[in-house]
Motif scaffolding. Structure first.
Motif, short mmCIF file in Angstrom:
data_model
loop_
_atom_site.label_atom_id
_atom_site.label_comp_id
_atom_site.label_asym_id
_atom_site.label_seq_id
_atom_site.Cartn_x
_atom_site.Cartn_y
_atom_site.Cartn_z
N GLU A 113 0.81 -1.22 0.00
CA GLU A 113 0.00 0.00 0.00
C GLU A 113 0.85 1.27 0.00
O GLU A 113 0.31 2.36 -0.12
N ASP A 148 -5.79 -11.25 1.05
CA ASP A 148 -6.13 -10.02 0.33
C ASP A 148 -5.90 -8.86 1.30
O ASP A 148 -5.37 -9.08 2.40
N ALA A 192 -7.79 -7.41 3.29
CA ALA A 192 -8.50 -7.59 4.56
C ALA A 192 -7.85 -8.66 5.43
O ALA A 192 -7.92 -8.59 6.66
N SER A 205 -9.63 -14.56 -2.11
CA SER A 205 -10.03 -13.32 -1.46
C SER A 205 -11.50 -13.39 -1.07
O SER A 205 -12.38 -13.41 -1.95
N MET A 207 -13.19 -11.08 -0.17
CA MET A 207 -13.78 -9.83 -0.63
C MET A 207 -14.42 -9.97 -2.00
O MET A 207 -15.37 -9.26 -2.33
N GLN A 208 -13.89 -10.89 -2.83
CA GLN A 208 -14.39 -10.96 -4.20
C GLN A 208 -14.48 -12.37 -4.78
O GLN A 208 -15.10 -12.56 -5.83
N TYR A 250 -6.98 -6.32 8.16
CA TYR A 250 -7.78 -5.12 8.32
C TYR A 250 -9.20 -5.31 7.78
O TYR A 250 -9.64 -4.57 6.89
N LEU A 289 -11.45 -2.20 7.49
CA LEU A 289 -11.27 -1.24 6.40
C LEU A 289 -11.96 -1.70 5.12
O LEU A 289 -12.07 -0.91 4.17
N HIS A 290 -12.40 -2.92 5.09
CA HIS A 290 -13.02 -3.49 3.88
C HIS A 290 -14.35 -4.15 4.24
O HIS A 290 -14.75 -5.14 3.63
N ASP A 320 -17.49 -3.34 3.90
CA ASP A 320 -18.55 -3.38 2.91
C ASP A 320 -18.31 -4.48 1.88
O ASP A 320 -19.23 -5.24 1.54
N MET A 321 -17.08 -4.59 1.39
CA MET A 321 -16.77 -5.62 0.39
C MET A 321 -16.89 -7.02 0.99
O MET A 321 -17.31 -7.96 0.31
#
Length: 450
Positions: free
Chosen positions: A204, A254, A256, A279, A281-282, A297, A300-301, A303-304
């Protein structure tokens, strides 16, 4: 590197250097990263290491060096385990650069586990970073004090940070008794972005390492010479009986879920697991025999993670009995969700909800034993690891726990490892022992055969 057969003594050599500082915040991290980048620029294969349990600094090391940074933590792994981690990472490397932790002599309740302790264990020369803003020849008293505090220390030189000018550097050289191998000027580039758990992760970062400053300000040939002076080391690899099963373990990886000790992943692979990264997240939940959700984290993610296709699939897999092990961020994701200004609904596997706090809720090492309840936590397995989090879990009254800690906070009052069916979530970032690894493999194999 010279290697004998497993079960016998292994003697190996790797040039190595340890970067320490007098106290946290003296510039060690940025200087270490700059040195890694400068050595790589010279065409060297640099193997990075981090003393202590941190996940974030190693992510930067990995980005810079192109090789996975490994933790050297005597409290979690023991002295032999530290040597094994050095050996495991050093194959094919030209030099090992090892970033220290806190002040040079700061360990757990004593010098034990400190940068000085690990440097002695590894017989590695140590460079001490000293900030010299507003200081002249007093620097020599500091350097001599750190050197003489333990006459057997491996302190071999100092790097002086925040040097004001060439004139200032000349003054600092006067009367020096310990080699001065760097005069780093004050520079705005010596800064790293941070957030509540520390620095941002390596992938990041928005800044480059100050390679030019390190090359101009440090005596790199002298540092390389020191690293090459480190003597060979000997470790003994033990024979052991392990399950010979072949299983697939899903690993959430990922932004998160990004906190993993390479040691744990290596242990799983050596014991027969094929690691399937995905992941939450997706991605959909892959076809696996067990699931490992690391920290990171998730807040920080949120919603996903709420919208991700894996959320409901993981809940269904838990209900079906899939072995699932979650640590810290993984624990949060396994609860009903994250509450705050807005509530995010997550897997709902474990009976409780999660919230974020304005300051850290736990920081330090944890120790304990499993108490039963699941195939992942048969009674009597030693647990060693580390806690660091700003979140807390509010468990339901009927929550059950599979780990009792004798050191550390856990989810509440020393109880960790909340479980449902064969799913376990804990705040402890564990350092996997062979016994615990074998237990995970057996649990995955039992699921595979059902």
């Amino acid at each position: 590197m010279k290697e004998n057969q497993e079960g016998e003594n292994i003697r190996f050599s790797i040039p190595r250097i340890v970067i320490a500082e007098i106290q946290s915040g003296c510039g060690k991290t940025t200087i270490t990263r700059g040195l890694m980048a400068a050595l790589k620029k010279r065409g060297l294969v640099v193997q990075p290491y981090k003393i202590g349990p941190d996940f974030i600094d190693p992510s930067h090391h990995t980005r810079i060096c192109g090789r996975v940074s490994r933790n050297l933590d005597v409290i979690m792994a023991g002295e032999e385990g530290v040597l094994e981690s050095l050996y495991a990472g050093s194959a094919g490397a030209d030099i090992a650069v090892i970033e220290g932790v806190m002040g040079m002599y700061d360990g757990m309740d004593s010098v034990f586990g400190s940068t000085a302790h690990i440097a002695k264990l590894l017989k590695a020369p140590l460079l001490l970073v000293i900030p010299v803003h507003g200081m002249a020849t007093s620097v020599h008293a500091i350097a001599s004090g750190f050197k003489n505090y333990d006459p057997d220390s491996t302190l071999a030189g100092v790097i002086l940070n925040k040097v004001g000018s060439r004139r200032h550097a000349d003054i600092l050289k006067t009367g020096a008794k310990i080699p001065q191998l760097g005069f780093i000027p004050k520079d705005s580039r010596f800064h790293t972005e941070s957030r509540h758990l520390g620095l941002v992760m390596g992938d990041e970062t928005t800044t480059d390492e100050p390679v030019d400053i390190i090359e101009e300000s440090c005596d790199i040939p002298a540092i390389l010479s020191l690293a090459s002076s480190a003597p060979p080391l000997t470790i003994r690899m033990q024979h052991a009986e392990h399950p010979s099963y072949r299983v697939k373990i899903g690993v959430a990886r990922d932004p998160a879920f990004c906190f993993y000790y390479q040691h744990n992943l290596d242990m799983l692979k050596k014991s027969g697991a094929a690691l399937i990264y995905f992941s939450p997240m997706q991605d959909h939940l892959p076809d696996v025999d067990a699931l490992y959700l690391g920290g990171g984290y998730p807040e920080l993610h949120a919603d996903m993670l709420e919208k991700g296709p894996a959320r409901d699939e993981i809940r269904a897999a838990c209900d079906d009995g899939l072995p699932i092990y979650g640590e810290c961020g993984g624990l949060l994701y396994l609860t009903n969700g994250l509450s705050g200004e807005r509530t995010y609904h997550w897997t709902g596997v474990l009976p409780g909800t999660s919230e974020m706090a304005p300051r850290f809720q736990a920081l330090g090492y944890s120790e304990g034993q499993t108490t039963g309840g699941t195939s992942l936590t048969p009674k009597g397995i030693d647990v060693r690891g580390h806690e660091f989090h700003y979140s807390f879990v509010i468990p339901d009254r009927d929550a059950s726990y599979a780990i009792h800690l004798t050191r550390g906070k856990g989810i509440m009052n020393g109880y960790d490892g909340m479980y449902v069916h064969d799913t376990v979530g804990c705040y402890t970032h564990g350092w996997f022992s062979q016994r615990f690894t074998d237990t995970i493999i057996r649990a995955a194999h039992s699921w595979k055969r059902r």
